[in-house]
Design an enzyme around this catalytic site. Structure first.
Site, PDB file in Angstrom:
ATOM      1  N   LYS A 155      25.527 -15.530  49.176  1.00 52.26           N
ATOM      2  CA  LYS A 155      25.658 -16.663  48.241  1.00 52.26           C
ATOM      3  C   LYS A 155      24.589 -17.716  48.537  1.00 52.26           C
ATOM      4  O   LYS A 155      23.966 -18.255  47.644  1.00 52.26           O
ATOM      5  CB  LYS A 155      27.048 -17.305  48.360  1.00 52.26           C
ATOM      6  CG  LYS A 155      28.152 -16.472  47.758  1.00 52.26           C
ATOM      7  CD  LYS A 155      29.444 -17.251  47.602  1.00 52.26           C
ATOM      8  CE  LYS A 155      30.108 -17.577  48.929  1.00 52.26           C
ATOM      9  NZ  LYS A 155      30.674 -16.406  49.628  1.00 52.26           N
TER      10      LYS A 155
ATOM     11  N   CYS B 275      43.940 -25.684  49.811  1.00 51.34           N
ATOM     12  CA  CYS B 275      43.331 -24.867  50.866  1.00 51.34           C
ATOM     13  C   CYS B 275      43.410 -25.474  52.262  1.00 51.34           C
ATOM     14  O   CYS B 275      43.445 -24.730  53.238  1.00 51.34           O
ATOM     15  CB  CYS B 275      41.892 -24.508  50.515  1.00 51.34           C
ATOM     16  SG  CYS B 275      40.750 -25.868  50.391  1.00 51.34           S
ATOM     17  N   MET B 276      43.403 -26.783  52.390  1.00 49.90           N
ATOM     18  CA  MET B 276      43.300 -27.349  53.732  1.00 49.90           C
ATOM     19  C   MET B 276      44.474 -28.221  54.159  1.00 49.90           C
ATOM     20  O   MET B 276      44.559 -28.644  55.301  1.00 49.90           O
ATOM     21  CB  MET B 276      42.044 -28.245  53.810  1.00 49.90           C
ATOM     22  CG  MET B 276      40.744 -27.510  53.766  1.00 49.90           C
ATOM     23  SD  MET B 276      40.705 -26.115  54.862  1.00 49.90           S
ATOM     24  CE  MET B 276      41.114 -26.882  56.415  1.00 49.90           C
TER      25      MET B 276
ATOM     26  N   MET C 283      42.567 -19.796  55.180  1.00 49.95           N
ATOM     27  CA  MET C 283      43.633 -19.781  54.176  1.00 49.95           C
ATOM     28  C   MET C 283      44.859 -18.965  54.574  1.00 49.95           C
ATOM     29  O   MET C 283      45.958 -19.227  54.107  1.00 49.95           O
ATOM     30  CB  MET C 283      43.098 -19.251  52.839  1.00 49.95           C
ATOM     31  CG  MET C 283      42.013 -20.092  52.243  1.00 49.95           C
ATOM     32  SD  MET C 283      42.480 -21.806  52.172  1.00 49.95           S
ATOM     33  CE  MET C 283      41.080 -22.548  52.925  1.00 49.95           C
TER      34      MET C 283
ATOM     35  N   GLY D 170      37.395 -24.245  53.790  1.00 46.00           N
ATOM     36  CA  GLY D 170      36.919 -23.444  52.671  1.00 46.00           C
ATOM     37  C   GLY D 170      35.746 -24.071  51.946  1.00 46.00           C
ATOM     38  O   GLY D 170      34.767 -23.408  51.627  1.00 46.00           O
ATOM     39  N   GLN D 171      35.817 -25.372  51.689  1.00 43.86           N
ATOM     40  CA  GLN D 171      34.856 -26.009  50.786  1.00 43.86           C
ATOM     41  C   GLN D 171      33.844 -26.876  51.545  1.00 43.86           C
ATOM     42  O   GLN D 171      34.120 -27.336  52.650  1.00 43.86           O
ATOM     43  CB  GLN D 171      35.602 -26.855  49.754  1.00 43.86           C
ATOM     44  CG  GLN D 171      36.586 -26.032  48.940  1.00 43.86           C
ATOM     45  CD  GLN D 171      37.232 -26.837  47.829  1.00 43.86           C
ATOM     46  OE1 GLN D 171      36.624 -27.035  46.786  1.00 43.86           O
ATOM     47  NE2 GLN D 171      38.437 -27.297  48.045  1.00 43.86           N
TER      48      GLN D 171
END
Lengths: 84, 785
Positions: free
Chosen positions: B83, B167-168, B339, B376-377
């Protein structure tokens, strides 16, 4: 011995002191300047030293930024060839 | 001759530097360098995940034409994942949103920015108490901060929440309840120094590939690292693991308690560490009640290897093997999760329990020894957690329910006393439930795609269309399809930005190119609406000095009209810097001191807390709470949990029980469903599905079926399978022994494919403490169709 050219942007009001400080060093030369900053050239022993100099310069309290815009490796190559 | 030649080269160097200097560098190019290829190269963090890899972005003629891994960045040392290498392509999808749109007679119609801004401002003015902002862990720091000040400071309304809730949130509440403050103690350097790695339901090989390479590359150098993969399905990560411990969904709670029980029963826990650094706590909520070590020991006795096998499905031999590593003080153990542990109806508990394991074994607070929650982000930490873009929070670890915190924030923002509402807003799932019921009238969505990601979608999608829905995005999505107003946004290096990654590293980048068409920064969009409200006389957009809420002045004391695009977009104005420097004092309140903007410009990010040393140099902190590293640690303490709830420098070891999930397979719905991501796609695929190379690698969603289950049901790879839950169903092609292989009785489906919405099937159940939904387990049936 690599030679590196930088654009140095000093923090506001510090340009004269900064240049005076740099001029005390044998391995650097200050070039043209304008209202934003000045050009600087540094001659260092090897690439590691060159890298360290650039990193160190960026951390000076009076330095806003130091951008590497020119770097010459040729002498390093010549030296290596000579020593062989 | 040599001297002459050297002088010549020096003159050449001075001329080159002088030429660039006289060429009048715009601010946005500070720190940039022109390569031999004629490209201007500048640093930025990657746009995608929470690892926060550094990339060098090559620009020519106003277009990003190259991206390469940044060798100077300590996160990735030049390496990128699939990515990352294709990041630049996300900028150039053919269908980038280029014009603001407003729905008229049921159809989205191109309008001017003025009309779009006025439409939003008129609605917010009438409905400022029932309007919400739904943001993102992909918000930059300035974007999240602006949203907070706009809604909480300007509208006295706390309905701001981010997709990071999905997610967090469990990791956040896990840390808060364990050591009283959010975010990890360790850093990525611990990945280089551990000798044992325990992955708690974490497919790092696909989700955090660069960090995974950092670990497995150590083997190529001859270093020994033992990897335990605790999971419910075999993945690419399993291929590198020494031990694959397959557990029944939700069984992780029992496994962690089982390890602690063995350590105590065998007398192999670290008695000094426990005595010096731990308190014990019982209870199911966030507060709990104190208990003694002896009471904790007795409580744990349920978790015999045999009981753990019964509920978690791993054998006593496997449990003892894992426990033996924690019992060995010569080991340096790193636990990682993401996750798998967080999207869990007991996400907070399992976070607490993994800390228990590390605390009892003394595997914490030293190089290579830590428990580390991966993010995640790209700015779930920097924006959602540090700025605090959550329904209950304020910047700097403040909370709206606390009067002192509200007053502090009102002072920072120059608000009249009492402006900030003491009532927490709706967390994400509740926000969409409230929109469903019309107790919230509208929402502004930025940098996220809730119509694809909220669980149990059937319950919300249709209703969203009936609400005032503003969506700021870069491409059409299934959320923009429902919108009342669509605002085209600048993406990544089309704007200035700051992200904070998993290891507390704050990274800054400059705008490098113009956004396409009329796309504009999300920060500007919100400032423009705020100023329109100010012009309309909305009292919240005026501070206690009678000025506009977002007032910034130049060196001459003149107000900078940042709500005007031509001013905002001027190379002489850096609104990101203004907002970040306004926000930065908040970070000192919980010892999360971030570095000044100008220091970030010079560095490849810095790990907070960042403080100045005696010589005035800015110094980052690799390990929090550790003496000699963290400047806020009390001398002589070794490890000091200075935000510990008991105010004694200790963290909490929690007695949290195993609890069965709310929905388990039965006769009617005999399979577990687990959902997740894939290597090629970022979340809902809105960016990565527009990158030809990535989309070709993974064009469509699928369902992974266990090989034995498939044989029993006569399902082969490629056969269409209907997956149904009590909430909905979808059809997907089966993949057997493919990239992943789930345990018997479990199926896995990725969620990136907007044409196959697996969240119409998932369960609307969440951790009662963190409010994070469980996307990893619900009951489904599968049928070959």
């Amino acid at each position: 011995m690599p030679i590196s050219g930088y654009i140095v942007i000093p923090k506001k009001g510090t340009v004269d002191n900064l240049i005076a400080q740099l001029n005390q060093r044998e391995d650097v030369e200050v070039g043209i300047r304008n209202q934003k900053g000045f050009a600087l050239v540094a001659a260092t022993i090897d690439d590691r030293e060159a890298k360290a100099f650039g990193k160190d310069l960026e951390q000076w309290e009076t330095v806003e930024s130091a951008t590497l815009v020119y770097h010459n490796f040729e002498d390093t190559v010549t030296q290596a060839a000579t020593s062989v | 001759m040599q001297v002459d030649r050297r002088e010549f080269i020096k003159k050449a160097a001075l001329s080159a530097a002088g030429a660039v200097l006289i060429g009048s560098m715009p601010k946005s190019l500070m720190g940039a360098a022109r390569g031999e290829d004629g490209l201007i190269w500048q640093k930025a963090p990657c746009r995608f995940c929470g690892v926060g890899c550094g990339v060098m972005v090559g620009v020519k003629d106003g277009r990003v034409v190259a991206v390469q891994g940044d060798l100077e960045n300590p996160v990735n040392k030049g390496l990128l994942c699939a990515k990352g290498y294709h990041t630049s392509h996300i900028l150039y999808g053919e269908d980038r949103l280029r014009k603001p749109q407003v729905r008229k007679n049921g159809k989205l119609t191109d309008v001017s920015w003025d009309e779009a801004i006025e439409t939003i401002a008129k609605f917010v003015k009438k409905n400022d108490d029932t309007f919400a902002i739904y943001g993102s862990g992909q918000w930059t720091v300035a974007e999240g901060y602006t949203a907070m000040k706009f809604l909480k400071g300007g509208c006295s309304n706390n309905n701001v929440d981010p997709n990071a809730r999905l997610c967090m949130a469990s990791a956040v509440v896990g840390m808060l309840t364990t050591y009283g403050v959010d975010e990890p103690s360790g850093c990525y350097e611990d990945f280089d120094l551990c000798d044992t790695l325990v992955l708690w339901g974490n497919n790092m090989a696909e989700m955090h590939p660069v960090l995974w390479s950092r670990i497995v590359d150590r083997r190529a150098k001859g270093e020994k690292i033992e990897i335990f993969d605790l999971a419910t399905r075999r993945t690419r990560t399993t291929q590198e693991a020494d031990h694959y411990l397959e557990f029944t969904p939700q069984g992780d709670l029992a496994i962690a308690n089982g390890i602690c029980n063995i350590l105590i029963q065998e007398g192999k826990y670290d008695k000094n560490w426990v005595a010096n650094h731990c308190n014990f706590r019982a209870g199911k909520d966030g507060a709990g009640s104190p208990m003694t070590f002896e009471q904790y020991k007795e409580w744990l006795e349920t978790y015999t290897p045999e009981y753990v096998e019964e509920v978690a499905g791993i054998s006593p031999r496997e449990l003892k093997l894992l426990a033996s590593r924690f019992a060995d003080p010569s080991k340096k153990i790193l636990s990682l999760w993401c996750m798998g542990m967080n999207q869990h109806t007991r996400g907070t508990w399992i976070n607490n329990l993994v800390y228990n394991v590390h605390f009892l074994s003394g595997q914490f607070g030293a190089p290579g020894k830590t428990a580390f929650s991966l993010t995640g982000q790209p700015s779930a930490c920097g924006t959602c957690r540090e700025v605090g873009t959550l329904a209950h929070a304020l910047p700097g670890g403040r909370v709206v329910a606390n009067e002192v915190h509200r007053q502090q924030t009102e002072d920072f923002w120059k608000l009249p006393k009492g402006r900030i509402n003491p009532k927490p807003g709706h967390h994400t799932v509740a926000m969409f439930e409230a929109l469903n019921k019309n107790t919230l009238s509208g929402v502004w969505v930025q940098v996220t795609n809730p119509a694809q990601t909220i669980p149990n979608l059937n319950e919300i999608t249709d209703k969203l269309k009936n609400r005032f829905l503003v969506v700021s995005d870069v491409y059409p999505t299934i959320t923009t399809d429902l919108a009342t107003v669509v605002l085209p946004s600048a993406l990544w290096v089309e704007k200035n930005g700051i992200f904070g990654n998993s290891e507390r590293r704050t990274q800054q980048w400059f705008k490098m190119i113009e956004p396409p068409g009329e796309a504009r920064d999300d920060v500007w969009q919100m400032l423009a609406v705020a100023h329109k409200l100010y012009e309309m006389g909305h009292p919240g957009m005026i501070n206690r000095d009678g000025d506009f809420l977002f007032t910034f002045k130049d060196e001459n004391g003149q107000e900078i009209e940042i709500w005007k695009w031509e001013v905002f977009n001027s190379p002489d104005v850096n609104v990101d810097r203004l907002l970040y420097e306004e926000y930065r004092p908040f970070t000192k309140m919980k010892h999360k001191d971030v570095a000044p903007y100008d220091v970030l410009v010079k560095n490849r990010g810095m790990l907070w807390p960042v403080v100045q040393d005696a010589k005035g140099r800015w110094r980052e902190t690799k390990r929090r709470f550790v003496e000699g590293e963290d400047p806020f640690v009390k001398e002589g303490s070794g490890v000091d949990f200075y935000w510990g709830k008991e105010k004694d420098g200790k963290a909490r070891v929690w007695a949290r029980p195993y609890e069965a999930p709310p929905e388990i397979p039965d006769k009617e719905y005999p399979f577990w469903l687990c959902t997740g991501r894939v290597l090629e796609h970022w979340h809902t695929g809105t960016m990565t599905r527009r990158v030809k190379q990535l989309n070709a690698g993974m064009p469509n969603a699928y369902v992974e079926v266990n090989a034995k289950d498939a044989a029993e049901m006569n399902i082969s790879t490629g056969n269409m399978v209907k997956i149904s839950s009590r909430r909905g169903s979808i059809n997907l092609p089966a993949w057997i022994n493919g990239r992943g292989s789930p345990q018997k009785g479990l199926v896995f489906v990725p969620f990136f494919d907007e044409s196959k919405l697996i969240n119409e099937v998932t369960l609307q159940a969440y951790c009662p403490l963190s409010k994070e939904p469980d996307y990893k387990k619900c009951a489904v049936k599968i049928e070959k169709v």
